[in-house]
Design a protein around this motif. Structure first.
Motif, PDB file in Angstrom:
ATOM      1  N   LEU A 151     -38.106  -8.879   7.123  1.00 51.13           N
ATOM      2  CA  LEU A 151     -38.144  -7.448   7.677  1.00 51.13           C
ATOM      3  C   LEU A 151     -36.742  -6.907   7.183  1.00 51.13           C
ATOM      4  CD1 LEU A 151     -40.464  -8.445   9.430  1.00 51.13           C
ATOM      5  CD2 LEU A 151     -39.543  -7.132  11.261  1.00 51.13           C
ATOM      6  N   ARG A 152     -36.793  -5.753   6.194  1.00 52.89           N
ATOM      7  CA  ARG A 152     -35.459  -5.352   5.919  1.00 52.89           C
ATOM      8  C   ARG A 152     -35.124  -3.824   6.570  1.00 52.89           C
ATOM      9  NH1 ARG A 152     -34.149  -3.407  -0.457  1.00 52.89           N
ATOM     10  NH2 ARG A 152     -32.475  -1.639   0.254  1.00 52.89           N
ATOM     11  N   CYS A 153     -34.047  -3.522   7.057  1.00 51.50           N
ATOM     12  CA  CYS A 153     -33.501  -2.331   7.615  1.00 51.50           C
ATOM     13  C   CYS A 153     -32.362  -1.859   7.301  1.00 51.50           C
ATOM     14  CB  CYS A 153     -33.700  -2.843   9.227  1.00 51.50           C
ATOM     15  SG  CYS A 153     -33.383  -1.247  10.096  1.00 51.50           S
ATOM     16  N   ASP A 154     -32.335  -0.864   6.496  1.00 57.64           N
ATOM     17  CA  ASP A 154     -31.280  -0.248   5.850  1.00 57.64           C
ATOM     18  C   ASP A 154     -30.812   0.368   6.709  1.00 57.64           C
ATOM     19  OD1 ASP A 154     -31.397  -0.278   2.713  1.00 57.64           O
ATOM     20  OD2 ASP A 154     -33.542  -0.557   3.543  1.00 57.64           O
ATOM     21  N   ARG A 155     -29.240   0.317   6.984  1.00 52.97           N
ATOM     22  CA  ARG A 155     -28.233   0.909   7.909  1.00 52.97           C
ATOM     23  C   ARG A 155     -27.114   1.409   7.196  1.00 52.97           C
ATOM     24  NH1 ARG A 155     -30.026   3.296  11.853  1.00 52.97           N
ATOM     25  NH2 ARG A 155     -28.577   2.822  13.350  1.00 52.97           N
ATOM     26  N   PRO A 156     -27.332   2.644   6.529  1.00 59.10           N
ATOM     27  CA  PRO A 156     -25.981   3.032   5.881  1.00 59.10           C
ATOM     28  C   PRO A 156     -24.747   3.092   6.825  1.00 59.10           C
ATOM     29  CG  PRO A 156     -27.966   4.506   5.501  1.00 59.10           C
ATOM     30  CD  PRO A 156     -28.281   3.579   6.585  1.00 59.10           C
ATOM     31  N   GLY A 157     -23.797   2.575   6.203  1.00 57.97           N
ATOM     32  CA  GLY A 157     -22.399   2.559   6.746  1.00 57.97           C
ATOM     33  C   GLY A 157     -22.118   1.090   7.627  1.00 57.97           C
ATOM     34  N   GLN A 158     -23.165   0.448   7.743  1.00 53.44           N
ATOM     35  CA  GLN A 158     -23.055  -0.831   8.280  1.00 53.44           C
ATOM     36  C   GLN A 158     -22.748  -2.065   7.440  1.00 53.44           C
ATOM     37  OE1 GLN A 158     -22.926  -1.623  11.474  1.00 53.44           O
ATOM     38  NE2 GLN A 158     -23.773   0.374  12.371  1.00 53.44           N
ATOM     39  N   GLN A 159     -21.268  -1.996   7.033  1.00 52.03           N
ATOM     40  CA  GLN A 159     -20.729  -3.091   6.195  1.00 52.03           C
ATOM     41  C   GLN A 159     -20.957  -4.333   6.388  1.00 52.03           C
ATOM     42  OE1 GLN A 159     -20.333  -2.237   2.941  1.00 52.03           O
ATOM     43  NE2 GLN A 159     -20.897  -0.243   3.647  1.00 52.03           N
ATOM     44  N   LEU A 160     -21.185  -4.750   7.795  1.00 56.57           N
ATOM     45  CA  LEU A 160     -21.532  -6.126   8.422  1.00 56.57           C
ATOM     46  C   LEU A 160     -22.772  -6.291   8.732  1.00 56.57           C
ATOM     47  CD1 LEU A 160     -19.735  -8.698   9.160  1.00 56.57           C
ATOM     48  CD2 LEU A 160     -19.894  -7.860  11.381  1.00 56.57           C
ATOM     49  N   VAL A 161     -23.528  -7.015   7.707  1.00 59.58           N
ATOM     50  CA  VAL A 161     -24.980  -7.354   7.577  1.00 59.58           C
ATOM     51  C   VAL A 161     -25.296  -8.452   8.632  1.00 59.58           C
ATOM     52  CG1 VAL A 161     -26.672  -7.947   6.005  1.00 59.58           C
ATOM     53  CG2 VAL A 161     -25.149  -6.744   5.226  1.00 59.58           C
ATOM     54  N   ALA A 162     -26.231  -8.158   9.305  1.00 61.85           N
ATOM     55  CA  ALA A 162     -26.908  -9.081  10.173  1.00 61.85           C
ATOM     56  C   ALA A 162     -28.262  -9.671   9.686  1.00 61.85           C
ATOM     57  CB  ALA A 162     -26.966  -8.329  11.555  1.00 61.85           C
ATOM     58  N   VAL A 163     -28.099 -11.099   9.896  1.00 60.38           N
ATOM     59  CA  VAL A 163     -29.587 -11.543   9.484  1.00 60.38           C
ATOM     60  C   VAL A 163     -29.894 -12.679  10.542  1.00 60.38           C
ATOM     61  CG1 VAL A 163     -30.521 -13.163   7.756  1.00 60.38           C
ATOM     62  CG2 VAL A 163     -28.508 -11.688   6.915  1.00 60.38           C
ATOM     63  N   ASP A 164     -31.181 -12.489  10.968  1.00 56.72           N
ATOM     64  CA  ASP A 164     -31.889 -13.493  11.860  1.00 56.72           C
ATOM     65  C   ASP A 164     -32.868 -14.170  11.159  1.00 56.72           C
ATOM     66  OD1 ASP A 164     -29.931 -12.918  13.952  1.00 56.72           O
ATOM     67  OD2 ASP A 164     -31.592 -12.088  15.519  1.00 56.72           O
ATOM     68  N   LEU A 165     -32.973 -15.520  11.214  1.00 56.50           N
ATOM     69  CA  LEU A 165     -33.939 -16.354  10.500  1.00 56.50           C
ATOM     70  C   LEU A 165     -34.656 -16.941  11.482  1.00 56.50           C
ATOM     71  CD1 LEU A 165     -35.222 -17.139   7.926  1.00 56.50           C
ATOM     72  CD2 LEU A 165     -33.700 -19.232   7.835  1.00 56.50           C
ATOM     73  N   LEU A 166     -35.916 -16.885  11.720  1.00 61.90           N
ATOM     74  CA  LEU A 166     -36.745 -17.314  12.903  1.00 61.90           C
ATOM     75  C   LEU A 166     -37.743 -18.399  12.370  1.00 61.90           C
ATOM     76  CD1 LEU A 166     -37.996 -13.892  14.405  1.00 61.90           C
ATOM     77  CD2 LEU A 166     -35.873 -15.268  14.991  1.00 61.90           C
ATOM     78  N   LEU A 167     -37.376 -19.602  12.566  1.00 62.10           N
ATOM     79  CA  LEU A 167     -38.052 -20.657  12.220  1.00 62.10           C
ATOM     80  C   LEU A 167     -39.249 -21.185  13.183  1.00 62.10           C
ATOM     81  CD1 LEU A 167     -35.295 -23.124  11.228  1.00 62.10           C
ATOM     82  CD2 LEU A 167     -36.714 -21.497   9.634  1.00 62.10           C
ATOM     83  N   ASP A 168     -40.329 -21.325  12.837  1.00 60.63           N
ATOM     84  CA  ASP A 168     -41.588 -21.650  13.905  1.00 60.63           C
ATOM     85  C   ASP A 168     -41.425 -23.129  14.247  1.00 60.63           C
ATOM     86  OD1 ASP A 168     -43.908 -21.183  15.067  1.00 60.63           O
ATOM     87  OD2 ASP A 168     -45.268 -21.614  13.676  1.00 60.63           O
ATOM     88  N   ALA A 169     -40.650 -23.346  15.184  1.00 60.04           N
ATOM     89  CA  ALA A 169     -40.221 -24.413  15.763  1.00 60.04           C
ATOM     90  C   ALA A 169     -39.941 -24.184  17.374  1.00 60.04           C
ATOM     91  CB  ALA A 169     -39.050 -25.144  15.241  1.00 60.04           C
ATOM     92  N   PRO A 170     -41.219 -23.774  18.042  1.00 61.02           N
ATOM     93  CA  PRO A 170     -41.054 -23.512  19.557  1.00 61.02           C
ATOM     94  C   PRO A 170     -40.608 -24.745  20.152  1.00 61.02           C
ATOM     95  CG  PRO A 170     -43.191 -23.248  18.779  1.00 61.02           C
ATOM     96  CD  PRO A 170     -42.338 -23.634  17.867  1.00 61.02           C
ATOM     97  N   LEU A 171     -40.064 -24.465  21.283  1.00 62.26           N
ATOM     98  CA  LEU A 171     -39.922 -25.679  22.326  1.00 62.26           C
ATOM     99  C   LEU A 171     -41.076 -26.331  22.619  1.00 62.26           C
ATOM    100  CD1 LEU A 171     -36.866 -24.538  24.780  1.00 62.26           C
ATOM    101  CD2 LEU A 171     -36.833 -25.384  22.358  1.00 62.26           C
TER     102      LEU A 171
END
Length: 461
Positions: A38-58
């Motif tokens: 899922l890519r979300c372009d946010r002009p001006g946001q020079q600090l990129v955030a990445v969440d990687l979700l692994l299918d490893a539930p409790l």
């Protein structure tokens, strides 16, 4: 001759036209290795955030090894096949990046923040962490030891102790939700390198994972960077996990976790209710906010301002496991603390507030304030890439559509006072609440029985 000073008045600034706002919409794609992006372009946001979700539930943790998902999450930053733990930390620092990870009932999540100019390096390190973690035995032993130390402090914390007791009472012992997310001393001490490596091998693969990436990509060849980093991660297809239905026994009762001599009582009152898939979620959000979402809500007005029992009491709804088929649920709760002598009067007043709410309903003014505070601040709440990324990742974990957050703000604004009243009354029925009190049982157990909140049980910690 005296000359009177003159003053020039400039025209008063006029407000500009309001700019329409909507929650940022992502674009969705799938890499050849099966990774959903899922890519979300946010002009001006020079600090990129990445969440990687692994299918490893409790719920996937092996029997007797509660906490192994948490140990794995913390071990991802302890080096890779080509970098020691110290070298890996140094590379993150040189990239200006941070990497965190935690395990929850829905997934194991790694969160990266990195300057857009160093996105390729940041994603390379993230990809290497999940593709080829070293999982060194000595580092895992240290992580386990740190977790065991944490447990001692958690058991001494009244808020955490109340949460453990509430979850343990509401849910069947066989349901992973009933037990602490990061494991207990008995389960964590049995975790070793082999257990962590086996859990990793069984559940970490790109085909069942999702990456949410938010930021300004104007100066980045996004597709090429992604292909060379997370796109180079390989693994078998695997089978996505299926959330199990959430059930609970929320018949009215009281559990006292005894802390002899305590001068305060921690309160946690809860039950389960609809999650975000339910049509009533927006109305429930408004109603719960009116009940105890802020300093001016009903609970605080009475318990804090009028009676002086507490510094603050809050009501909230927290999704647990979610599923589009309607079997997911959220924890509905009221939380706070009072001095020991005020415990029983505070509970009596809380139940009076709930009964009055059911009899008389919310006011239009309460509803309007809640909508203003929840909807009006949304543009400020989502100013950063990390806030947008985290919310989109929550939607993925809970099986919600990509435009969910945008739609829910529309529904919040449209919710009527009557709808909000019906939802909050259904959420907090006075006779269907489990009350956990962490405090001095000798001082509060006797008078408490006269309130009629259900059977009173004392647990000695």
């Amino acid at each position: 001759m005296t000359i009177a000073p003159t003053m020039t008045f400039h025209p008063r600034p006029e407000p500009g036209e309001a700019t329409p706002w909507a929650f940022p919409a992502p674009t969705r794609s799938t890499l050849p290795n099966g990774l959903t992006v899922l890519r979300c372009d946010r002009p001006g946001q020079q600090l990129v955030a990445v969440d990687l979700l692994l299918d490893a539930p409790l719920s996937a943790e092996p029997a007797g090894l509660d906490g192994v998902a948490t140990i794995l999450a913390r071990s991802f930053s302890e080096g890779t096949e080509s970098l020691s733990a110290e070298e890996f930390a140094g590379e993150l620092e040189r990239a200006g990046a941070t990497l965190d990870a935690h395990a929850d009932h829905t997934s194991l999540r790694l969160s990266l923040e990195v300057p857009a100019s160093r996105l390729e390096r940041g994603l390379t390190l993230l990809a290497e962490a999940v593709r080829a973690p070293a999982l060194p035995a000595d580092e895992i032993e240290r992580v386990v030891a740190n977790r065991l130390d944490e447990i001692v402090h958690e058991l001494a914390n009244p808020g955490r102790r109340a949460a453990f007791a509430l979850y343990g009472s509401l849910f069947d012992a066989a349901d992973r939700i009933s037990r602490p997310r990061a494991g207990t001393a008995d389960t964590v001490k049995g975790i070793d390198r082999d257990a962590v490596a086996a859990f990793y091998a069984a559940h970490v693969r790109p085909a069942t994972a999702t990456a949410v990436i938010v930021g300004d990509f104007a100066a980045v060849d996004f597709d090429a960077v992604l292909a060379e980093t997370l796109g180079a991660w390989t693994g078998d297809a695997g089978t996505p996990s299926v959330p199990q239905p959430v059930t609970a026994d929320d018949s009215g009762r009281v559990i006292i976790v005894d802390r002899p001599g305590s001068v305060q009582t921690q309160l946690l009152i809860g039950r389960i209710g609809p999650d975000r898939h339910d049509p009533s979620w927006a109305a429930q959000t408004i109603g719960t906010y009116c009940l105890g979402g802020t300093l001016t809500s009903r609970l605080d007005r009475v318990l804090r301002e009028e009676k002086g029992y507490t510094y603050g009491v809050r009501s909230f709804a927290q999704p647990l496991r979610s599923a589009a088929d309607g079997t997911g649920r959220a924890m509905l709760a009221i939380s706070g603390s009072v001095d020991t002598d005020s415990t029983v009067p505070a509970l009596a007043d809380t139940w009076t507030i709930l009964r009055t709410l059911a009899a008389e309903g919310l006011t239009d003014e309460e509803r309007d304030v809640a909508v203003q505070n929840l909807v009006g601040v949304a543009p400020l709440r989502y100013e950063t890439a990390s806030a947008v990324c985290s919310t989109l990742a929550d939607q993925v974990e809970q099986g919600l559509p990509d435009d969910y957050q945008a739609q829910v703000y529309r529904r919040l604004a449209e919710t009527t006072t009557a709808e909000a009243t019906a939802a909050v009354v259904a959420a907090f029925p006075p006779d269907r609440l489990v009350t956990v009190l962490v405090g001095d049982a000798a001082s509060i157990a006797g008078p408490l029985k006269d309130l009629g909140l259900g059977e009173v049980t004392v647990v000695h910690s």
